[in-house]
Design an enzyme around this catalytic site. Structure first.
Site, PDB file in Angstrom:
ATOM      1  N   CYS A 254      19.321  -5.099 -29.053  1.00 33.07           N
ATOM      2  CA  CYS A 254      18.312  -6.166 -29.079  1.00 33.07           C
ATOM      3  C   CYS A 254      19.073  -7.422 -29.461  1.00 33.07           C
ATOM      4  O   CYS A 254      19.067  -7.850 -30.607  1.00 33.07           O
ATOM      5  CB  CYS A 254      17.232  -5.841 -30.111  1.00 33.07           C
ATOM      6  SG  CYS A 254      16.244  -4.408 -29.666  1.00 33.07           S
ATOM      7  N   ALA A 256      19.464 -10.776 -28.220  1.00 27.97           N
ATOM      8  CA  ALA A 256      19.208 -12.219 -28.126  1.00 27.97           C
ATOM      9  C   ALA A 256      18.693 -12.806 -29.442  1.00 27.97           C
ATOM     10  O   ALA A 256      17.928 -12.130 -30.126  1.00 27.97           O
ATOM     11  CB  ALA A 256      18.190 -12.472 -27.017  1.00 27.97           C
ATOM     12  N   PRO A 257      19.141 -14.007 -29.798  1.00 32.10           N
ATOM     13  CA  PRO A 257      19.983 -14.957 -29.062  1.00 32.10           C
ATOM     14  C   PRO A 257      21.493 -14.749 -29.231  1.00 32.10           C
ATOM     15  O   PRO A 257      22.277 -15.611 -28.842  1.00 32.10           O
ATOM     16  CB  PRO A 257      19.564 -16.314 -29.654  1.00 32.10           C
ATOM     17  CG  PRO A 257      19.162 -16.000 -31.056  1.00 32.10           C
ATOM     18  CD  PRO A 257      18.571 -14.613 -31.027  1.00 32.10           C
ATOM     19  N   GLY A 258      21.894 -13.646 -29.811  1.00 27.05           N
ATOM     20  CA  GLY A 258      23.320 -13.306 -29.747  1.00 27.05           C
ATOM     21  C   GLY A 258      24.120 -13.554 -31.012  1.00 27.05           C
ATOM     22  O   GLY A 258      25.346 -13.423 -30.997  1.00 27.05           O
ATOM     23  N   GLY A 259      23.459 -13.911 -32.105  1.00 25.86           N
ATOM     24  CA  GLY A 259      24.175 -14.195 -33.352  1.00 25.86           C
ATOM     25  C   GLY A 259      25.058 -13.025 -33.779  1.00 25.86           C
ATOM     26  O   GLY A 259      26.238 -13.208 -34.109  1.00 25.86           O
ATOM     27  N   LYS A 260      24.487 -11.829 -33.728  1.00 28.05           N
ATOM     28  CA  LYS A 260      25.252 -10.671 -34.234  1.00 28.05           C
ATOM     29  C   LYS A 260      26.245 -10.174 -33.177  1.00 28.05           C
ATOM     30  O   LYS A 260      27.318  -9.692 -33.523  1.00 28.05           O
ATOM     31  CB  LYS A 260      24.297  -9.567 -34.695  1.00 28.05           C
ATOM     32  CG  LYS A 260      23.420 -10.062 -35.830  1.00 28.05           C
ATOM     33  CD  LYS A 260      22.461  -9.031 -36.329  1.00 28.05           C
ATOM     34  CE  LYS A 260      21.464  -9.642 -37.297  1.00 28.05           C
ATOM     35  NZ  LYS A 260      20.416 -10.472 -36.626  1.00 28.05           N
ATOM     36  N   ASP A 323      19.244  -4.107 -33.899  1.00 29.48           N
ATOM     37  CA  ASP A 323      18.665  -5.161 -34.745  1.00 29.48           C
ATOM     38  C   ASP A 323      17.223  -5.292 -34.255  1.00 29.48           C
ATOM     39  O   ASP A 323      16.897  -6.113 -33.401  1.00 29.48           O
ATOM     40  CB  ASP A 323      19.461  -6.454 -34.539  1.00 29.48           C
ATOM     41  CG  ASP A 323      19.068  -7.543 -35.512  1.00 29.48           C
ATOM     42  OD1 ASP A 323      18.730  -7.221 -36.659  1.00 29.48           O
ATOM     43  OD2 ASP A 323      19.090  -8.726 -35.120  1.00 29.48           O
ATOM     44  N   CYS A 376      15.103  -8.025 -40.172  1.00 29.78           N
ATOM     45  CA  CYS A 376      14.946  -9.133 -41.125  1.00 29.78           C
ATOM     46  C   CYS A 376      13.546  -9.005 -41.739  1.00 29.78           C
ATOM     47  O   CYS A 376      12.818  -9.980 -41.841  1.00 29.78           O
ATOM     48  CB  CYS A 376      15.193 -10.488 -40.469  1.00 29.78           C
ATOM     49  SG  CYS A 376      14.171 -10.809 -39.035  1.00 29.78           S
TER      50      CYS A 376
HETATM   51  C1  LIG Z   1      15.482  -9.511 -34.244  1.00 27.74           C
HETATM   52  S1  LIG Z   1      15.601 -10.111 -32.649  1.00 27.74           S
HETATM   53  C2  LIG Z   1      17.331  -9.914 -32.333  1.00 27.74           C
HETATM   54  C3  LIG Z   1      18.216 -10.979 -32.940  1.00 27.74           C
HETATM   55  C4  LIG Z   1      19.653 -10.829 -32.488  1.00 27.74           C
HETATM   56  N1  LIG Z   1      20.167  -9.508 -32.779  1.00 27.74           N
HETATM   57  C5  LIG Z   1      20.574 -11.852 -33.128  1.00 27.74           C
HETATM   58  O1  LIG Z   1      21.214 -11.568 -34.123  1.00 27.74           O
HETATM   59  O2  LIG Z   1      20.665 -12.959 -32.602  1.00 27.74           O
HETATM   60  C6  LIG Z   1      14.917  -8.805 -31.729  1.00 27.74           C
HETATM   61  C7  LIG Z   1      15.139  -8.907 -30.228  1.00 27.74           C
HETATM   62  O3  LIG Z   1      14.645  -7.699 -29.655  1.00 27.74           O
HETATM   63  C8  LIG Z   1      14.222  -7.997 -28.347  1.00 27.74           C
HETATM   64  N2  LIG Z   1      13.396  -6.853 -27.893  1.00 27.74           N
HETATM   65  C9  LIG Z   1      12.136  -6.528 -28.256  1.00 27.74           C
HETATM   66  N3  LIG Z   1      11.755  -5.388 -27.655  1.00 27.74           N
HETATM   67  C10 LIG Z   1      12.809  -4.971 -26.908  1.00 27.74           C
HETATM   68  C11 LIG Z   1      13.013  -3.866 -26.040  1.00 27.74           C
HETATM   69  N4  LIG Z   1      12.064  -2.958 -25.823  1.00 27.74           N
HETATM   70  N5  LIG Z   1      14.202  -3.757 -25.415  1.00 27.74           N
HETATM   71  C12 LIG Z   1      15.174  -4.697 -25.602  1.00 27.74           C
HETATM   72  N6  LIG Z   1      15.013  -5.768 -26.401  1.00 27.74           N
HETATM   73  C13 LIG Z   1      13.850  -5.892 -27.056  1.00 27.74           C
HETATM   74  C14 LIG Z   1      13.523  -9.323 -28.491  1.00 27.74           C
HETATM   75  O4  LIG Z   1      13.465 -10.004 -27.258  1.00 27.74           O
HETATM   76  C15 LIG Z   1      14.401 -10.033 -29.520  1.00 27.74           C
HETATM   77  O5  LIG Z   1      15.335 -10.856 -28.869  1.00 27.74           O
END
Ligand SMILES: C[S@@+](CC[C@H](N)C(=O)[O-])C[C@H]1O[C@@H](n2cnc3c(N)ncnc32)[C@H](O)[C@@H]1O
Length: 434
Positions: A254, A256-260, A323, A376
């Site tokens: 998961c 986006a936006p790619g920080g990790k 994440d 988070c």
């Molecule tokens: C907590 S954010 C991720 C933040 C990211 N890891 C970062 O550090 O920038 C959760 C992400 O999960 C994605 N998401 C939600 N359900 C999903 C799914 N079924 N499959 C893939 N991605 C999913 C959302 O679009 C969102 O970008």
């Protein structure tokens, strides 16, 4: 050219958020593109401030209004909240706050509300002390949080819920992640000082630098060249915990936006076979932009991570970061609009998705490989309860003990609470396939 009113844009933004049409951060970045001359810092101060104190300002507004405003006049309601925010939380002189707010009724094309807004704000000014006393008797107003969050925190953190609520109302510092291939942390702090920006190193992540006051990213030395990124220290800590070895095959499920994704890649000078997956095409665009700016490489795929057949080539991963989508109750101090946008009913839906993701991704992990589950969130239902349910039903999964002096007590995994040593609220559980 017509002059832009920053306060009008703030009221329109608040009306948009109150109607739950989207998040504050994405709305504000859209505004910046549409109105390049707008004072975004001021609009941010107004809108983040009103969201931060929403339940308190709403309580005061409802005390002062003889009857609630109609739904179609929610812009007038937001206008009153903005006026109250200026009276109670900003240093704007009272007469200016009142006159400017009343003047905006015309711009909203709600001339009829002029005397109403004037009366409400003048009464607030006269009765300030009584109102401040009254709100202490109402939990939501006192803590400025919705009832469900207060109840959930009280249940999960009976000894520290008041501190968590208080921390959620304090603006978080701007924290940076250094790309250490561009130089050492002390060197970069020196570069910041030369640019007139005061900063200090973070305590838990070797790459973290905490600024004394926020600045525009473009003013950060080497930002365009990929030397530095903005990321909370607790979020950076994910890369330290999962620590994929150079050359390994990694999934950020998961992403986006790619920080990790970027933090993991930077840690080993980009030497990972990284797949960044997310189901949100628009947010994935941000992953590409971040990778490009940092001169890093990853394969990017838009897919539902649960539906592994649609994106997995069958080659197991050495490490997986999940994440997970969550309530974001650990980052309210950075995103106070969560108080308006999240509801108690969201938690059970998120719990289902979190468990589905864990179950679906586990077969993609190599034997001996590690999966880091992070959120988070500060709610146990999304954190240790999810992980313990998963381990109970998964015979080849075990939790690797992790600890940190700043972490709070959990049965499995580790939790940082918001504001503790400047960190965001974050949960991590490191699992191994055996
Ligand atoms: C907590 S954010 C991720 C933040 C990211 N890891 C970062 O550090 O920038 C959760 C992400 O999960 C994605 N998401 C939600 N359900 C999903 C799914 N079924 N499959 C893939 N991605 C999913 C959302 O679009 C969102 O970008």
């Amino acid at each position: 050219m017509k002059k832009i009113s920053n306060r009008l844009l703030a009221v329109q933004t608040l009306t948009f958020i109150a109607a739950e049409n989207g998040s504050l951060s994405s709305r504000l970045s859209g505004l910046g593109q549409k109105y390049p001359d707008a004072n975004l810092a001021l609009i941010r101060e107004y809108t983040y401030g009103v969201c931060r104190w929403y339940q308190r300002l709403d309580f005061i507004a409802n005390r002062l209004l003889q009857k609630p405003l109609r739904k179609k006049d929610s812009d007038v309601h937001c206008l009153i909240l903005l006026g109250l925010y200026q009276l109670f939380h900003m240093r704007t002189p009272d007469h200016a706050a009142i006159n400017e707010t009343v003047g905006l009724t015309r711009m909203l094309k709600k001339d009829w509300a002029r005397s109403l807004v004037n009366a409400v704000l003048r009464k607030a000014q006269r009765e300030r002390e009584t109102l401040e006393l009254d709100l202490q008797a109402d939990q939501c107003a006192q803590y400025s949080h919705p009832e469900w969050i207060i109840a959930a925190l009280q249940k999960d953190w009976p000894e520290s819920f008041q501190e968590i609520l208080a921390q959620n109302n304090i603006q978080a510092p701007m924290t940076l992640r250094l790309n250490t291939t561009s130089g050492s942390r002390s060197d970069y702090i020196g570069r910041l000082q030369d640019a007139g920006i005061d900063a200090r190193p973070g305590n838990i992540s070797e790459t973290a630098i905490i600024l004394d006051s926020p600045v525009e990213v473009m003013l950060l030395p080497g930002f365009q060249d990929g030397h530095i990124s903005v990321q909370d220290e607790a979020s950076q800590f994910v890369a330290t915990l999962l620590a994929p070895a150079p050359g390994s095959k990694v999934l950020d499920a998961c992403a986006a936006p790619g920080g990790k994704t970027c933090a993991m890649l930077e840690r080993v000078s980009g030497q990972l076979d990284m797949l960044a997956l997310d189901n949100n095409e628009e947010r994935l665009q941000r992953v590409s932009e971040n990778l490009d700016r940092l001169k890093l490489k990853a394969k990017i795929t838009c897919a539902n991570a649960v539906d592994t057949e649609s994106w997995w080539d069958g080659q197991p991963f050495d490490a997986i970061l999940l994440d997970a989508p969550c309530s974001a109750t650990g980052v309210i101090r950075r995103h106070p609009d969560i108080k308006l946008l999240r509801h108690a009913k969201d938690i059970s839906r998120l719990n289902l998705l979190q468990q589905e993701l864990l179950v679906a991704l586990w077969p993609c992990l190599k034997k001996g490989g590690k999966l880091l589950y992070s959120t988070c969130s500060v709610l146990r239902a999304e954190n240790e309860q999810q992980v313990s349910t998963f381990i109970e039903v998964t015979k080849d999964a075990k939790a690797i003990p992790t600890s940190h002096p700043l972490a709070s007590n959990c049965s499995i995994g580790m939790q940082f609470l918001p504001g503790n040593d400047n960190l965001d609220g974050f949960y991590y559980a490191l699992l191994e396939k055996y």
